[in-house]
Write an enzyme that holds these catalytic residues in place. Structure first.
Site: not given
Length: 527
Positions: A221, A256, A313
């Site tokens: 990305e 991240h 989740r």
């Protein structure tokens, strides 16, 4: 778990006790604070709980709290928490009729969900088909694109050959992000700023993703710098009802990995919240999604947002949403898995006040966040109005090398963001933990940061913050201060047969505290 303060609290949306559960006994296929969180939710609505643990977690709090507990293997997760066969066999032996995966480990593994259902057990999570569509980041990109949702530029297929990846990276433009298609939590992700870094990044990301999630698939990305990371919380049932519970600001992250989350975001107004929520709900409905889930976006300064991924989740940071909405997401998961409808409609969802969460990890922020292992010899967790601690910490517990370093989550709620920051600052100062380094000193300094207080946030905040000289200088003073406290504690333990306490006005959180009233009084010439 509702916040307490001087103003009216967010009300619980229903009386959960009045609704008899369709599930009788739940096995929690996880460990640490999230396993304990699910155990407590089960207890509140009359469901029995079954804990599983590795040999390293034999004395953990979730093991003590559950109604039953079973050892499933040696410490490495590949031999215990990632063993689908052992988990299902244990559930059947214990007489459980459902499995909750928590987050991490097998939580986003559609094969695990299939195996659970194939064994005649209830899966407390999204349907496997939706997990494959949205839990897999590559598949989720395609779903988003087909729905007309803007996505971050990148590849739509796996990048398994360096030559192919290099060609794609040149087309996208550096810097690029090598990203695992499975899982989350920052694992399997590497920023690449030049061609010569790409092959090593691919190899490392694949290896890390395979170890953490059982899948080494990665893609590319465009790496967008100086943007906000904002996510929308979803909850849906098996009757076609899907709603969103507002947004969370998750821009304070390192490599991240999120460190601090809050709700609502200062960058999101009612109009933008509605737009992002509508897009998230549409994506979920298009895939037949139900249970809890999160759609993550990148938000630029012009209020343009780009689809990033779906976490199929429960999220680590779900407590901040619970605090501002009064909705218990785990109990909703249990109800939905049992075939019941959501207890609330979209029109019922109101965001009241402000909540902040700090992740408490066993890392040394003054030593490049190096993992800190060892025995926790002293612990005293904060409390008081509007303070919640989801924790796995206890005196005598050990921080093992095999798992994620997160020990606890400290969450506060207050009527306003400014008040929430002050409350979090107070709670962090109350935190006492001896035996391992933690990130508490880092969080205190973030709360003191004018940029954070003003809401000037983006995904580069932590890198900029850690690069400031004042943080490094304070780190050296911090290390000397903690070393002095540690020496005093050792001496005190020897003298008082194991008891220990920091000196008045001092603590293990990294600050020798002077009364604000005394300091301000001195400035005014008072004593």
């Amino acid at each position: 778990m509702r916040p307490v303060g001087a103003v009216r609290e967010p009300p619980l949306q229903m009386s959960y006790r009045l609704t008899m559960p369709a599930i009788r006994k739940v096995l929690i296929a996880n460990r640490s604070e999230i396993a304990l969180r699910v155990v407590r939710a089960c207890a509140e609505i009359g469901i029995e709980s079954v804990a599983v643990y590795s040999e390293a977690d034999r004395t953990s709090l979730h093991v003590r709290a559950a109604d039953e507990a079973y050892c499933i293997g040696p410490p490495p997760s590949s031999e215990s928490y990632l063993r689908i066969d052992k988990i299902i066999e244990t559930a059947q032996r214990a007489g459980a009729d459902a499995i909750h995966p928590g987050y991490g480990f097998l939580a986003e593994n559609a094969g695990f969900a299939d195996a659970v259902q194939g064994a005649g057990l209830t899966w407390i999570g999204p349907p496997p088909e939706a997990m494959r569509l949205l839990g897999d980041k590559l598949a989720a990109r395609k779903v988003a694109q087909s729905a007309g949702v803007p996505v971050v530029p990148g590849t739509d297929v796996e990048m398994d050959r360096p030559e192919e990846a290099a060609t794609a990276a040149e087309k996208i433009g550096y810097p690029v992000l090598v990203k695992a298609s499975a899982g989350g939590g920052g694992k399997g992700m590497r920023v690449v700023r030049a061609r010569e870094e790409l092959e090593a990044a691919l190899r490392t990301a694949r290896s890390e993703a395979q170890s953490a999630f059982g899948s080494g698939v990665v893609y590319l990305e465009k790496y967008l710098d100086k943007v906000r990371h904002v996510e929308i919380q979803l909850i849906g049932d098996q009757h076609g009802n899907v709603i969103h519970l507002g947004e969370r600001e998750c821009s304070i992250q390192r490599r991240h990995q999120k460190l601090i989350e809050e709700s609502p975001s200062v960058a999101v107004d009612e109009k933008l919240r509605a737009r992002m929520g509508e897009v998230a709900v549409a994506a979920a409905k298009a895939s037949g999604y139900y249970s809890a889930g999160t759609v993550e976006f990148l938000l630029d300064r012009d209020k343009n947002f780009y689809f990033l991924e779906v976490n199929a989740r429960l999220q680590v940071e779900h407590p901040v949403t619970e605090m501002v909405t009064g909705i218990d997401l785990v109990i909703e998961q249990l109800r939905v898995a049992g075939g019941r409808k959501l207890s609330v409609k979209q029109s019922d969802v109101k965001m009241r006040g402000h909540a902040i969460e700090c992740r408490i990890t066993a890392e040394d922020p003054f030593n490049n966040f190096a993992p800190s292992l060892g025995e926790i010899t002293t612990v005293a967790e904060p409390s008081g109005p509007g303070v919640r601690v989801d924790s796995s910490i206890y005196r005598g517990g050990r921080v093992p090398i095999y798992y994620d370093p997160m020990l606890a989550k400290l969450i506060v709620w207050a009527p306003t963001r400014a008040h929430a920051i002050l409350r979090m600052r107070r709670a962090l100062e109350e935190y006492r933990l001896v035996g391992v380094h933690t990130v508490v000193p880092f969080h205190i300094r973030v709360m003191d940061s004018l940029d954070f207080q003003r809401g000037n946030l983006d995904t580069g905040f932590v890198a900029d913050f850690l690069g400031r000289a004042i943080f490094k200088e304070e780190g050296r003073e911090e290390a000397e201060h903690i070393a002095g406290i540690a020496a005093a504690l050792v001496t005190d333990r020897k003298r008082q047969a194991g008891t220990s306490a920091a000196a008045p006005g001092q603590g293990t959180n990294g600050a020798t505290r002077e009364s604000n009233w005394r300091r301000e009084g001195r400035k005014a010439g008072l004593r």
